[in-house]
Design a protein around this motif. Structure first.
Motif, PDB file in Angstrom:
ATOM      1  N   ASP A 122      -2.418   3.556   6.315  1.00  0.00           N
ATOM      2  CA  ASP A 122      -3.488   3.578   7.313  1.00  0.00           C
ATOM      3  C   ASP A 122      -4.800   4.113   6.754  1.00  0.00           C
ATOM      4  O   ASP A 122      -5.796   4.213   7.471  1.00  0.00           O
ATOM      5  CB  ASP A 122      -3.066   4.397   8.538  1.00  0.00           C
ATOM      6  N   GLY A 123      -4.824   4.462   5.477  1.00  0.00           N
ATOM      7  CA  GLY A 123      -6.045   4.932   4.842  1.00  0.00           C
ATOM      8  C   GLY A 123      -6.204   6.439   4.796  1.00  0.00           C
ATOM      9  O   GLY A 123      -7.088   6.945   4.099  1.00  0.00           O
ATOM     10  N   LYS A 167       0.814  -1.220   0.000  1.00  0.00           N
ATOM     11  CA  LYS A 167       0.000   0.000   0.000  1.00  0.00           C
ATOM     12  C   LYS A 167       0.847   1.270   0.000  1.00  0.00           C
ATOM     13  O   LYS A 167       0.372   2.340   0.370  1.00  0.00           O
ATOM     14  CB  LYS A 167      -0.994   0.009   1.164  1.00  0.00           C
ATOM     15  N   HIS A 206      -6.538   6.165  -5.653  1.00  0.00           N
ATOM     16  CA  HIS A 206      -7.970   5.911  -5.782  1.00  0.00           C
ATOM     17  C   HIS A 206      -8.615   7.023  -6.608  1.00  0.00           C
ATOM     18  O   HIS A 206      -8.444   8.201  -6.310  1.00  0.00           O
ATOM     19  CB  HIS A 206      -8.604   5.813  -4.407  1.00  0.00           C
ATOM     20  N   ARG A 210      -3.355   7.673  -0.859  1.00  0.00           N
ATOM     21  CA  ARG A 210      -3.598   7.352   0.541  1.00  0.00           C
ATOM     22  C   ARG A 210      -2.388   6.664   1.156  1.00  0.00           C
ATOM     23  O   ARG A 210      -1.658   5.936   0.485  1.00  0.00           O
ATOM     24  CB  ARG A 210      -4.837   6.462   0.681  1.00  0.00           C
ATOM     25  N   ASN A 262      -0.905   3.697  -3.503  1.00  0.00           N
ATOM     26  CA  ASN A 262      -2.265   3.569  -3.001  1.00  0.00           C
ATOM     27  C   ASN A 262      -3.084   4.713  -3.592  1.00  0.00           C
ATOM     28  O   ASN A 262      -3.313   5.735  -2.960  1.00  0.00           O
ATOM     29  CB  ASN A 262      -2.244   3.636  -1.467  1.00  0.00           C
TER      30      ASN A 262
END
Length: 242
Positions: A83-84, A61, A66, A80, A64
């Motif tokens: 940890d998001g 990740k 989106h 991202r 990452n």
């Protein structure tokens, strides 16, 4: 985060099939890349909604990314952290003609928000004039720059700027799978750099020095099967899967 954009240019915008259940070149969409570099192997996975790109995420990740669409146009790209949380957001707006009107990049750097904005004017000779602005949320300083983008056969061939590095690009004549992903061609020239969409990038020369070179092997349908990328002293080999 700029290096992730470059990686996307080297991978996602020059991709093709090692194997596919459909022989039609119009249906080629990348599912996986195995990237090998000095740090070892990394697997990068691509997901879609039809032919709209949804995400590009590697097995750690670290990559990452989106995407958000409005209709058939990409309107947002989020980078991202594992940890998001969102580290960088790119926002794209379009005119009524469907052409990109503005690009805005906002990123968190040392607990400070920094922004970069580009405003595009489409000229009668086929070039694009760009007005660039940048600043941050604490000092609220503003710097401006201008650039001209030139195209050959639909690909970005040259970007010249008043205060940023210039770039010249060359391409092969083979297929690039990005032509089947909705919206990528609309944003192939943002942030002061170009990436191939219809064909595969062979070189990027910046300020008279070779910044990136790419070599490929191709499958029977004319798409890259493997590639070797040398970018800013970093050496990668890639295998592509559909």
């Amino acid at each position: 985060m700029k290096k992730l954009l470059l990686l996307f240019g080297a991978l996602a915008l020059t991709l093709a099939s090692c194997s596919s259940d459909d022989n039609s070149s119009d249906s080629v969409l990348l599912k996986k890349v195995i990237l090998t570099g000095e740090g070892g192997k990394t697997t990068v996975n691509y997901t879609y909604d039809g032919n709209k790109i949804v995400s590009i995420v590697d097995d750690t990740k670290e990559i990452n990314m989106h995407y958000t669409y409005t209709g058939d146009l990409i309107t947002k790209l989020e980078f991202r952290l594992p940890d998001g949380s969102v580290e960088q957001t790119n926002t794209y707006t379009y005119g009524t003609d469907g052409k990109l009107a503005t690009f805005l990049r906002v990123e968190l750097d040392d607990d400070q928000l920094r922004g970069h904005k580009e405003v595009y004017t489409y000229n009668a000779d086929g070039t694009i004039s760009v007005k660039l602005y940048s600043g941050d949320d604490k000092t609220q300083t503003l710097e401006s720059d201008t650039s001209i983008i030139k195209f050959v056969n639909g690909e970005v061939s040259e970007i010249t700027s008043t205060n940023s590095p210039d770039h010249k690009y060359t391409y092969d004549s083979k297929n690039n799978a990005a032509k089947n992903v909705l919206g990528l061609d609309k944003i192939a020239f943002v942030d002061g750099e170009g990436v191939g969409v219809f064909h595969n990038e062979l070189s990027d020369i910046s300020e008279g020095e070779t910044w990136s070179t790419y070599t490929y092997t191709y499958n029977a349908d004319g798409y890259p099967q493997t590639s070797v990328d040398d970018t800013e002293g970093l050496h990668y080999t890639s295998e592509y899967f559909y």
